[in-house]
Design a protein around this motif. Structure first.
Motif, mmCIF file in Angstrom:
data_model
loop_
_atom_site.group_PDB
_atom_site.id
_atom_site.type_symbol
_atom_site.label_atom_id
_atom_site.label_comp_id
_atom_site.label_asym_id
_atom_site.label_seq_id
_atom_site.Cartn_x
_atom_site.Cartn_y
_atom_site.Cartn_z
ATOM 1 N N GLU A 55 48.699 60.153 9.828
ATOM 2 C CA GLU A 55 47.510 59.916 10.668
ATOM 3 C C GLU A 55 47.132 58.438 10.721
ATOM 4 O O GLU A 55 46.533 57.991 11.711
ATOM 5 C CB GLU A 55 46.325 60.758 10.171
ATOM 6 N N ALA A 56 47.466 57.669 9.676
ATOM 7 C CA ALA A 56 47.118 56.238 9.667
ATOM 8 C C ALA A 56 47.897 55.476 10.744
ATOM 9 O O ALA A 56 47.539 54.344 11.087
ATOM 10 C CB ALA A 56 47.400 55.647 8.289
ATOM 11 N N ASP A 57 48.959 56.086 11.273
ATOM 12 C CA ASP A 57 49.764 55.421 12.307
ATOM 13 C C ASP A 57 49.159 55.545 13.704
ATOM 14 O O ASP A 57 49.691 54.965 14.651
ATOM 15 C CB ASP A 57 51.183 56.011 12.351
ATOM 16 N N THR A 58 48.086 56.343 13.833
ATOM 17 C CA THR A 58 47.452 56.490 15.153
ATOM 18 C C THR A 58 45.993 56.052 15.041
ATOM 19 O O THR A 58 45.402 56.104 13.958
ATOM 20 C CB THR A 58 47.496 57.959 15.638
ATOM 21 N N PRO A 59 45.367 55.637 16.143
ATOM 22 C CA PRO A 59 43.921 55.352 16.109
ATOM 23 C C PRO A 59 43.140 56.611 15.728
ATOM 24 O O PRO A 59 43.682 57.729 15.756
ATOM 25 C CB PRO A 59 43.622 54.919 17.550
ATOM 26 N N ASN A 60 41.859 56.454 15.405
ATOM 27 C CA ASN A 60 41.045 57.590 14.965
ATOM 28 C C ASN A 60 40.924 58.652 16.043
ATOM 29 O O ASN A 60 40.767 58.342 17.220
ATOM 30 C CB ASN A 60 39.642 57.109 14.572
ATOM 31 N N GLU A 61 40.971 59.914 15.609
ATOM 32 C CA GLU A 61 40.958 61.018 16.577
ATOM 33 C C GLU A 61 39.613 61.120 17.293
ATOM 34 O O GLU A 61 38.562 60.846 16.717
ATOM 35 C CB GLU A 61 41.322 62.332 15.888
ATOM 36 N N VAL A 62 39.655 61.539 18.561
ATOM 37 C CA VAL A 62 38.433 61.758 19.344
ATOM 38 C C VAL A 62 38.178 63.248 19.540
ATOM 39 O O VAL A 62 37.125 63.645 20.031
ATOM 40 C CB VAL A 62 38.505 61.054 20.722
ATOM 41 N N TYR A 63 39.137 64.073 19.152
ATOM 42 C CA TYR A 63 39.010 65.532 19.292
ATOM 43 C C TYR A 63 40.091 66.122 18.402
ATOM 44 O O TYR A 63 41.171 65.543 18.269
ATOM 45 C CB TYR A 63 39.252 65.939 20.754
ATOM 46 N N ALA A 64 39.796 67.246 17.763
ATOM 47 C CA ALA A 64 40.834 67.907 16.971
ATOM 48 C C ALA A 64 40.499 69.377 16.807
ATOM 49 O O ALA A 64 39.332 69.777 16.856
ATOM 50 C CB ALA A 64 40.966 67.246 15.594
ATOM 51 N N VAL A 65 41.540 70.181 16.646
ATOM 52 C CA VAL A 65 41.396 71.565 16.187
ATOM 53 C C VAL A 65 41.869 71.533 14.739
ATOM 54 O O VAL A 65 43.025 71.194 14.472
ATOM 55 C CB VAL A 65 42.260 72.527 17.019
ATOM 56 N N ARG A 66 40.960 71.759 13.792
ATOM 57 C CA ARG A 66 41.294 71.602 12.368
ATOM 58 C C ARG A 66 40.833 72.793 11.547
ATOM 59 O O ARG A 66 39.942 73.526 11.932
ATOM 60 C CB ARG A 66 40.604 70.395 11.717
ATOM 61 N N ASP A 67 41.439 72.923 10.372
ATOM 62 C CA ASP A 67 40.952 73.894 9.392
ATOM 63 C C ASP A 67 39.553 73.465 8.961
ATOM 64 O O ASP A 67 39.299 72.265 8.791
ATOM 65 C CB ASP A 67 41.874 73.925 8.158
#
Ligand SMILES: [Zn+2]
Ligand SMILES: [Zn+2]
Ligand SMILES: [Zn+2]
Length: 344
Positions: A55-67
């Motif tokens: 995840e550190a390789d991408t900019p911060n998420e703006v939306y996610a489906v997460r546990d």
């Protein structure tokens, strides 16, 4: 030559774009390597920046489906949307000034460019997604379009997917792109103005008319469900070009319901399995055509998803004149796809 193989000029019923259907061209001698469509390949990079743990390789998420209980930008996600590391448009520049009469006009490339990572698994083929994962992708398109519509500087969101390096994908891990801009792109503007013209002339939505006539005729219908139909395009740019449309008049993709997303995903997945079987897993793009942001319930426009397989290489006639030649008639393509559908 029998009548069936005679070449035809066909006019696209929505945009008026002319194409050529030339089945006999499939028999022409071809000597150059790399001409025929081949099984798609990946532009693979290691380690994959879209895999969990990276995840550190991408900019911060703006939306996610997460546990539940997992923190943003760490593992525990099933789908993520992150700003593109290499955006074509940027949110941190000025929005373009109003048009002037100047001949050469430049404007800052204002907008947002986001990448939707479809799944945590390192899949490279949409048909590997479960029905739920597939539906989550279509729900995420809806969620982000709805959020981006709140920015009055943005007029349109271009949503598309490139599958295979030959269709423009630079990473194998399944992803879509969402590019929001202050302008409505050319192809959308053409569809909107042609659809408005059709409505003015007939009092009907051209897409509603198309759905009615395609369902009545059936020759180009690949599959349908209660709310959606997938047809091969009457005037295709590439062989096996398909359009998915809501059966009822639906101007805005954002109005898609959760059960609509489930149904759409199940239908499209079956048809993509058939496409892979018939054309040896070709590279393809899909793209969403829907009303510009905040335009309300247009009576003349009807959202749809176009699937464009790379079954040929565009050459001089296509690039220079916008006239496409395909070698498989859409009625033939639909029959082949119907025969290859997995059992539902
Ligand atoms: Zn990956
Ligand atoms: Zn309609
Ligand atoms: Zn379209």
């Amino acid at each position: 030559m029998n009548m069936k193989d005679d070449p035809q000029l066909r006019r696209d019923p929505v945009t008026g774009r002319w194409v050529l259907i030339a089945p006999q061209r499939a028999q022409r001698p071809i000597n150059l390597p790399g001409h025929a469509p081949t099984h798609r390949t990946n532009g693979e990079r290691h380690p994959c920046p879209f895999c969990p743990g990276q995840e550190a390789d991408t900019p911060n998420e703006v939306y996610a489906v997460r546990d539940t209980g997992t923190a943003p930008d760490g593992p525990g996600w099933h789908l993520r949307i992150v700003p593109n590391m290499y955006p074509a448009v940027r949110p941190d520049v000025d929005a373009p000034a109003p048009a002037t009469a100047d001949l050469f006009v430049t404007a800052p490339a204002f907008g947002t460019a986001e990448v939707l990572i479809d799944c945590a698994q390192h899949y490279d083929d949409p048909t590997q997604l479960s029905d739920k994962q597939f539906a989550d992708v279509f729900r995420a398109y809806r969620a982000r379009m709805t959020a981006l519509a709140a920015d009055p500087r943005l007029a349109h969101v271009s949503v598309f997917k490139n599958v295979g390096a030959e269709a423009g994908a630079s990473l194998g891990h399944l992803h879509s792109q969402m590019i929001a801009t202050p302008v409505v792109p050319e192809l959308l503007r053409t569809e909107l103005s042609c659809a408005a013209e059709h409505f003015g002339r007939t009092g009907r939505c051209v897409f509603c008319a198309l759905v009615r006539d395609e369902l009545a005729d059936g020759a180009r219908v690949v599959a349908r469900s209660e709310r959606f139909v997938i047809v091969t395009a009457f005037a295709p740019r590439f062989a096996y070009e398909m359009w998915l449309l809501p059966v009822a008049h639906e101007p805005r993709y954002e109005a898609l319901t959760d059960y609509g997303a489930d149904e759409l995903a199940a239908l499209l997945k079956r048809v993509l399995v058939a496409l892979d079987r018939v054309q040896n897993a070709p590279a393809y793009n899909w793209f969403l055509h829907t009303s510009p942001l905040r335009t309300g319930e247009l009576p003349h426009y009807h959202w749809h998803l176009e699937v464009l397989p790379r079954t040929a290489r565009p050459a001089g006639l296509e690039w220079g004149f916008g006239c496409h030649i395909t070698t498989v008639a859409p009625e033939q393509a639909a029959a082949e796809l119907r025969d290859a559908l997995p059992k539902s």
